[in-house]
Each structure stands twice: as C-alpha cells, then as structure tokens.
Design a protein around this motif. Sequence first.
Motif, PDB file in Angstrom:
ATOM      1  N   PRO A 102       0.818  -1.218   0.000  1.00 28.90           N
ATOM      2  CA  PRO A 102       0.000   0.000   0.000  1.00 28.90           C
ATOM      3  C   PRO A 102       0.850   1.266   0.000  1.00 28.90           C
ATOM      4  N   VAL A 103       0.317   2.292  -0.616  1.00 30.54           N
ATOM      5  CA  VAL A 103       1.022   3.572  -0.675  1.00 30.54           C
ATOM      6  C   VAL A 103       1.223   4.144   0.724  1.00 30.54           C
ATOM      7  N   ALA A 104       0.325   3.841   1.629  1.00 28.57           N
ATOM      8  CA  ALA A 104       0.454   4.361   2.984  1.00 28.57           C
ATOM      9  C   ALA A 104       1.697   3.842   3.694  1.00 28.57           C
ATOM     10  N   ASP A 105       2.265   2.737   3.216  1.00 28.00           N
ATOM     11  CA  ASP A 105       3.451   2.173   3.866  1.00 28.00           C
ATOM     12  C   ASP A 105       4.754   2.806   3.376  1.00 28.00           C
ATOM     13  N   VAL A 106       4.674   3.699   2.401  1.00 25.72           N
ATOM     14  CA  VAL A 106       5.888   4.288   1.840  1.00 25.72           C
ATOM     15  C   VAL A 106       6.674   5.041   2.905  1.00 25.72           C
ATOM     16  N   SER A 107       5.981   5.854   3.688  1.00 22.17           N
ATOM     17  CA  SER A 107       6.670   6.635   4.725  1.00 22.17           C
ATOM     18  C   SER A 107       7.355   5.741   5.740  1.00 22.17           C
ATOM     19  N   GLU A 108       6.692   4.665   6.102  1.00 20.59           N
ATOM     20  CA  GLU A 108       7.284   3.744   7.069  1.00 20.59           C
ATOM     21  C   GLU A 108       8.553   3.100   6.528  1.00 20.59           C
ATOM     22  N   HIS A 109       8.524   2.700   5.254  1.00 17.39           N
ATOM     23  CA  HIS A 109       9.703   2.085   4.658  1.00 17.39           C
ATOM     24  C   HIS A 109      10.857   3.072   4.541  1.00 17.39           C
ATOM     25  N   LEU A 110      10.537   4.339   4.275  1.00 16.78           N
ATOM     26  CA  LEU A 110      11.600   5.326   4.095  1.00 16.78           C
ATOM     27  C   LEU A 110      12.269   5.715   5.409  1.00 16.78           C
ATOM     28  N   ARG A 111      11.705   5.304   6.545  1.00 15.37           N
ATOM     29  CA  ARG A 111      12.373   5.568   7.821  1.00 15.37           C
ATOM     30  C   ARG A 111      13.667   4.778   7.943  1.00 15.37           C
ATOM     31  N   ASP A 112      13.738   3.666   7.210  1.00 16.82           N
ATOM     32  CA  ASP A 112      14.957   2.862   7.201  1.00 16.82           C
ATOM     33  C   ASP A 112      15.943   3.485   6.214  1.00 16.82           C
ATOM     34  N   PRO A 113      17.109   3.922   6.670  1.00 22.44           N
ATOM     35  CA  PRO A 113      18.059   4.593   5.756  1.00 22.44           C
ATOM     36  C   PRO A 113      18.623   3.675   4.677  1.00 22.44           C
ATOM     37  N   ASP A 114      18.439   2.367   4.800  1.00 23.08           N
ATOM     38  CA  ASP A 114      18.943   1.426   3.801  1.00 23.08           C
ATOM     39  C   ASP A 114      17.877   1.035   2.775  1.00 23.08           C
ATOM     40  N   SER A 115      16.731   1.685   2.816  1.00 25.10           N
ATOM     41  CA  SER A 115      15.613   1.339   1.933  1.00 25.10           C
ATOM     42  C   SER A 115      15.516   2.331   0.781  1.00 25.10           C
TER      43      SER A 115
END
Length: 323
Positions: free
Chosen positions: A18-31
Amino acid sequence: MTRTRLYRHGVLESEDFPVADVSEHLRDPDSVVWLDLCGPSEHDLGPLAGELGLHELAVEDALQAHERPKLDRYDSHCFLTAYAVRLDQRTGVLATTEVDAFLTPRALVTVRADDGFDMDAVVERWDRSPQLAKSGVGFLAHGLIDHVVDSHFDAVQALDDDIEELEDLTFADHPDDRALHRRSLALRKSLVLLRRVVLPMREVVNTLMRRENDLVDDTMMPYYQDVYDHVLRASEWTDSLRDLVATIRETQLNIQSNRLNLIMKKVTGWAAIIAVPTAVTGFYGQNVPYPGTGQPWGFWVSTAVMVALSLGLYATFKKRDWL
C-alpha cells in the motif's frame, strides 16, 4: 492504479504494498522505494508531496500534460519529464507518451497520465540487472531513461527504413506523386516531433551525471554514459534524416519538372512536324494560280515536299533527342 517496490541493501524485498506504507519504509536509511501512479489527481499527489517534500511547482507540472522534456532541480529532489515514442509503420505518424518522475535521495515516484507508457518494460530492465540495485535511485532512474531513449532510437531506425523506401518509390518508373507527397510530409512531421523530444534529453542525461546531484554513483556512471551516447546518436541521426527528407522532397519536385519539360519538348517537336504540311497545304490553298495547278504532277510534288520536310524534321529532332 499504483505500483510499488521496496529495495533494501540492493535486494528487492517487497512490491505492490500500500502507498500508505511508503513513509514507514523510508524511515529505514537502507531502503529505496519506487512508487508508480497512473492517472493521479491533485488529491492523490498532495499527501505524498507533503511526506516526500515535493515542490509545488513540480507537482503542478506532473499533473499538467505537454511539458517539454526537462530536468528541474529543487532543494530536496529533482523532477524529470520525458517522452517515449512509437512510430506507426503504416502511416508514418509518430505517437508520444509522457512520463514524469520525482527523484529523491531514496525514492523514485513515476507519474503517468494513462497506460500508454509501458512501465512493464522498465520493470523488466530492473529485473535483468539486480546486481546494480545497490545504486538506489540512480539505478531505478537509469532503467526508466534507458527505456525512453531506446524508444527514440527504435523510432529513428524505423524512420530511416521508411525514408529508404521513399527513395526507391521516388525513382520508380510510374510513381504515385500524390502518395509520395503525403508520405514525405508525414515523415517530415514525425521527424520534427521526434527532434523536439530527443534533443532536450541530452541536457537531461548530462545534468543527471553531474556529481553535485548525488544521484549517479561510480557504479552507474558508465551506464549513464552509454545512455548519453545513445541520445547523441539519436539526435544526430534525426537531424540527418530531416535533411534527407528535404532532399527527397526537392528531388521529387525536380523529377516532376524534368518530366514536364520532356513532355513539353516532345509536344513542341510534333507540333513543328505537323506545322510543315499545314504550311504547304495552306500555300497551295491560295485562290491564285500556282505551279502544277490542275495538273496531277502538282499534287504529287506538293505531297512529296510535305513528306520530305516532315521526315527531315523528325530525323533532326530524333537526333537531338527532342522526341
């Protein structure tokens, strides 16, 4: 319609989340995240622009069609506009499809107005080179730009083949002048349109390769250099084909002019031959006595004069290639 992908440490971990998970994934600096939006509205791009820090002018350009190919630099990202092309071999008409992209340090967001742009081909390019995925957004942007430039190259090559066929038709024994003119005009319009989308790509790729953008690392630099070389070849090829179409058009007009001159030369020659017996009979048709009046030998003499003069003119014109 949205498509998503997540790369972590250069490895594809997830897709179509889901698009809503984009922000969560970007919290990881290796993503690194790829998000594709097809036919989005301002309401769709608004929240995403706030999360990724997208400039309002770039968002406005992504929602408006018919932007020129370009790469705009902002504080937190770059905005790319490019056009893939496709040539109709039957009509010679060139179709263009716009794709926009936001390039952030760890996210690539592509925006398309419709399904005309083949995003599956771009995904296939990414999957063919998984060893380069560690280069992050530079790797993703390369696959996108490489697909666009390849479409330019394919269109130029197809136009080159069509122009060669047009050359053969130009020197045919019985050419269809109206069809040739229509075809040459269509090819010329396609080349003008192709030039508009190819030439700016030189600056786009060149700007991406600059060190200050921090998008292209040392691993991807040779691949971008290869794309830049293809852009240069496509733009130079397009310019040469435009000149060639103009030359073919001038040749068509010259051939028509020469054919008309040949026809007029033959018509004039036959008119001169016909004028000889007309002059002789007109002279003998006077209402005054003339040599051989009322005598058979007068008729035969006048006939012999007409035939001799006509044959003499015919032989002279034939020798000079006037007939």
